[in-house]
Design a protein around this motif. Sequence first.
Motif, PDB file in Angstrom:
ATOM      1  N   GLY A 163       3.526   8.079   3.658  1.00 38.49           N
ATOM      2  CA  GLY A 163       2.428   8.870   3.114  1.00 38.49           C
ATOM      3  C   GLY A 163       1.063   8.228   3.288  1.00 38.49           C
ATOM      4  N   ILE A 164       0.170   8.563   2.362  1.00 41.93           N
ATOM      5  CA  ILE A 164      -1.213   8.080   2.389  1.00 41.93           C
ATOM      6  C   ILE A 164      -1.368   6.930   1.397  1.00 41.93           C
ATOM      7  CG2 ILE A 164      -3.639   8.706   2.124  1.00 41.93           C
ATOM      8  CD1 ILE A 164      -2.179  10.232   4.359  1.00 41.93           C
ATOM      9  N   THR A 165      -2.066   5.885   1.821  1.00 41.24           N
ATOM     10  CA  THR A 165      -2.347   4.751   0.943  1.00 41.24           C
ATOM     11  C   THR A 165      -3.822   4.725   0.606  1.00 41.24           C
ATOM     12  OG1 THR A 165      -0.625   3.461   2.086  1.00 41.24           O
ATOM     13  CG2 THR A 165      -2.128   2.262   0.636  1.00 41.24           C
ATOM     14  N   VAL A 166      -4.122   4.549  -0.692  1.00 41.88           N
ATOM     15  CA  VAL A 166      -5.502   4.399  -1.153  1.00 41.88           C
ATOM     16  C   VAL A 166      -5.603   3.045  -1.854  1.00 41.88           C
ATOM     17  CG1 VAL A 166      -7.355   5.361  -2.559  1.00 41.88           C
ATOM     18  CG2 VAL A 166      -5.707   6.901  -1.461  1.00 41.88           C
ATOM     19  N   ILE A 167      -6.570   2.240  -1.456  1.00 45.85           N
ATOM     20  CA  ILE A 167      -6.660   0.851  -1.922  1.00 45.85           C
ATOM     21  C   ILE A 167      -7.979   0.606  -2.648  1.00 45.85           C
ATOM     22  CG2 ILE A 167      -6.715  -1.568  -1.181  1.00 45.85           C
ATOM     23  CD1 ILE A 167      -4.953  -0.724   1.202  1.00 45.85           C
ATOM     24  N   ALA A 168      -7.867  -0.086  -3.789  1.00 43.77           N
ATOM     25  CA  ALA A 168      -9.063  -0.465  -4.550  1.00 43.77           C
ATOM     26  C   ALA A 168      -9.097  -1.956  -4.860  1.00 43.77           C
ATOM     27  CB  ALA A 168      -9.153   0.334  -5.843  1.00 43.77           C
ATOM     28  N   SER A 169      -8.132  -2.722  -4.377  1.00 42.32           N
ATOM     29  CA  SER A 169      -8.114  -4.175  -4.604  1.00 42.32           C
ATOM     30  C   SER A 169      -9.311  -4.819  -3.917  1.00 42.32           C
ATOM     31  CB  SER A 169      -6.820  -4.768  -4.047  1.00 42.32           C
ATOM     32  OG  SER A 169      -5.692  -4.118  -4.583  1.00 42.32           O
ATOM     33  N   ASN A 170      -9.949  -5.764  -4.603  1.00 45.61           N
ATOM     34  CA  ASN A 170     -11.155  -6.386  -4.050  1.00 45.61           C
ATOM     35  C   ASN A 170     -10.888  -7.727  -3.367  1.00 45.61           C
ATOM     36  OD1 ASN A 170     -13.401  -4.668  -4.436  1.00 45.61           O
ATOM     37  ND2 ASN A 170     -13.280  -5.025  -6.644  1.00 45.61           N
ATOM     38  N   PRO A 171     -11.662  -8.051  -2.299  1.00 40.00           N
ATOM     39  CA  PRO A 171     -12.714  -7.235  -1.692  1.00 40.00           C
ATOM     40  C   PRO A 171     -12.095  -6.091  -0.882  1.00 40.00           C
ATOM     41  CG  PRO A 171     -12.457  -9.263  -0.460  1.00 40.00           C
ATOM     42  CD  PRO A 171     -11.545  -9.379  -1.642  1.00 40.00           C
ATOM     43  N   VAL A 172     -12.395  -4.868  -1.271  1.00 42.08           N
ATOM     44  CA  VAL A 172     -11.591  -3.719  -0.855  1.00 42.08           C
ATOM     45  C   VAL A 172     -11.628  -3.456   0.648  1.00 42.08           C
ATOM     46  CG1 VAL A 172     -13.385  -1.984  -1.298  1.00 42.08           C
ATOM     47  CG2 VAL A 172     -10.965  -1.370  -1.480  1.00 42.08           C
ATOM     48  N   ASP A 173     -12.770  -3.625   1.278  1.00 42.52           N
ATOM     49  CA  ASP A 173     -12.852  -3.363   2.716  1.00 42.52           C
ATOM     50  C   ASP A 173     -11.971  -4.330   3.495  1.00 42.52           C
ATOM     51  OD1 ASP A 173     -15.297  -1.485   2.404  1.00 42.52           O
ATOM     52  OD2 ASP A 173     -15.970  -3.357   1.491  1.00 42.52           O
ATOM     53  N   ILE A 174     -12.016  -5.595   3.088  1.00 41.75           N
ATOM     54  CA  ILE A 174     -11.226  -6.635   3.752  1.00 41.75           C
ATOM     55  C   ILE A 174      -9.730  -6.419   3.507  1.00 41.75           C
ATOM     56  CG2 ILE A 174     -10.789  -9.112   3.885  1.00 41.75           C
ATOM     57  CD1 ILE A 174     -13.562  -8.328   4.894  1.00 41.75           C
ATOM     58  N   LEU A 175      -9.360  -6.178   2.254  1.00 41.67           N
ATOM     59  CA  LEU A 175      -7.941  -6.062   1.913  1.00 41.67           C
ATOM     60  C   LEU A 175      -7.316  -4.795   2.478  1.00 41.67           C
ATOM     61  CD1 LEU A 175      -7.776  -7.476  -1.720  1.00 41.67           C
ATOM     62  CD2 LEU A 175      -7.507  -8.636   0.472  1.00 41.67           C
ATOM     63  N   THR A 176      -8.098  -3.761   2.639  1.00 38.39           N
ATOM     64  CA  THR A 176      -7.580  -2.547   3.280  1.00 38.39           C
ATOM     65  C   THR A 176      -7.231  -2.836   4.729  1.00 38.39           C
ATOM     66  OG1 THR A 176      -8.875  -1.145   1.799  1.00 38.39           O
ATOM     67  CG2 THR A 176      -8.076  -0.134   3.820  1.00 38.39           C
ATOM     68  N   GLN A 177      -8.057  -3.626   5.396  1.00 39.76           N
ATOM     69  CA  GLN A 177      -7.763  -3.986   6.782  1.00 39.76           C
ATOM     70  C   GLN A 177      -6.538  -4.905   6.854  1.00 39.76           C
ATOM     71  OE1 GLN A 177     -11.176  -5.025   9.077  1.00 39.76           O
ATOM     72  NE2 GLN A 177     -10.012  -5.407  10.951  1.00 39.76           N
ATOM     73  N   VAL A 178      -6.394  -5.806   5.887  1.00 34.92           N
ATOM     74  CA  VAL A 178      -5.193  -6.648   5.828  1.00 34.92           C
ATOM     75  C   VAL A 178      -3.958  -5.772   5.710  1.00 34.92           C
ATOM     76  CG1 VAL A 178      -3.911  -8.277   4.385  1.00 34.92           C
ATOM     77  CG2 VAL A 178      -6.328  -8.692   4.872  1.00 34.92           C
ATOM     78  N   TYR A 179      -3.994  -4.827   4.791  1.00 27.87           N
ATOM     79  CA  TYR A 179      -2.853  -3.933   4.566  1.00 27.87           C
ATOM     80  C   TYR A 179      -2.527  -3.134   5.830  1.00 27.87           C
ATOM     81  CZ  TYR A 179      -0.200   0.030   2.629  1.00 27.87           C
ATOM     82  OH  TYR A 179       0.750   1.001   2.383  1.00 27.87           O
ATOM     83  N   GLN A 180      -3.545  -2.590   6.460  1.00 23.95           N
ATOM     84  CA  GLN A 180      -3.315  -1.766   7.660  1.00 23.95           C
ATOM     85  C   GLN A 180      -2.733  -2.602   8.790  1.00 23.95           C
ATOM     86  OE1 GLN A 180      -5.041  -1.603  10.878  1.00 23.95           O
ATOM     87  NE2 GLN A 180      -3.638   0.082  11.429  1.00 23.95           N
ATOM     88  N   GLU A 181      -3.204  -3.828   8.925  1.00 22.74           N
ATOM     89  CA  GLU A 181      -2.706  -4.695  10.000  1.00 22.74           C
ATOM     90  C   GLU A 181      -1.262  -5.125   9.737  1.00 22.74           C
ATOM     91  OE1 GLU A 181      -3.778  -9.069  11.806  1.00 22.74           O
ATOM     92  OE2 GLU A 181      -5.396  -7.595  11.641  1.00 22.74           O
ATOM     93  N   VAL A 182      -0.964  -5.483   8.496  1.00 22.22           N
ATOM     94  CA  VAL A 182       0.393  -5.931   8.161  1.00 22.22           C
ATOM     95  C   VAL A 182       1.397  -4.790   8.292  1.00 22.22           C
ATOM     96  CG1 VAL A 182       1.869  -6.800   6.302  1.00 22.22           C
ATOM     97  CG2 VAL A 182      -0.386  -7.802   6.675  1.00 22.22           C
TER      98      VAL A 182
END
Length: 318
Positions: A116-135
């Motif tokens: 499905g769709i993932t929505v991320i608010a963990s900080n620093p959010v821009d960086i951690l969203t990219q971590v999640y997408q890459e992993v």
Amino acid sequence: MTNGRKIVLVGCGAVGTSFVYSAINQGLAQHYVLIDVVKDFAEGNEMDLTDTHAVLPSPFATIKAGDYEDCKDADVVVITAGRPQKPGETRLQMVADNAKIMKQVATGIKNSGFTGITVIASNPVDILTQVYQEVTGFDSSKVISSGTTLDSSRLRKLLGAKLNVSPRSVKAYLIGEHGDSSVAIWSRSIVMGKTIAEYIEEGVVTEKELAEVKDEATHMAYKIIEKKRATFYGIGACLAKIVKSVLNDEKASMMVGAYLTGQYGLEDVYVSVPCIVGANGIEQIIEWNLSEDEVAGLRQSGAQLKEVYKTAKAAINE
């Protein structure tokens, strides 16, 4: 397969539970799953939230403490896990610690078979969203950062107060980093059908006052953290708004963090820009015709995020 919409929350702190409370008040889903590294915390919130079932106007079917296997058939996973921001600390200073946490979260969700769709608010959010997408390797359009949704809400509130207008009548935006390097897009801001330039020409507001409004919006989190140690109601409501647009396929325009591939002269970085959010996640990235100063500010913000991402990358590769 569940009968009805299902949302999984990862991270049952104040931000996550504020989101769930906002979501159940709006009737966004029928099923909610709470995941936290401290199982008792998830179970305690399960009991507390189900106490609302008999009195809230929007019914739901279940709320339970669960684990990553519950993500398999979820429509949306919302991630707020991570250590909190300390007084005086910038979001970017949290990067190494929370990048390691996000890698663990991403691996658990990926292994569940979630699609499905993932929505991320963990900080620093821009960086951690990219971590999640890459992993995870998930399609970047299905991985959304909450970005400057909250920042823009704060800007609307403050500008509305300055002009004695409801924030609902204000269209004003912060783009770039969810943080200190964000950029106010005054060239696209409209209040009651009038541009900000018109208000300046009429002497209703000055450029200096607008700079002060932007600065206050950008630094409001620090003030809140200093007084009550955390911010959560505002971001909880913003997360609910993003998830609502996904679940209802609203195709609403929002300031969310998207993975850029050349837009605005930026690539290989998550940055908040105007996007259309619907059932497929980020369905379109809107490229505005910005002023030279606005473009320069956005590119500087993106460049800073790319530099900081190197720290996150090193942390998850340890």
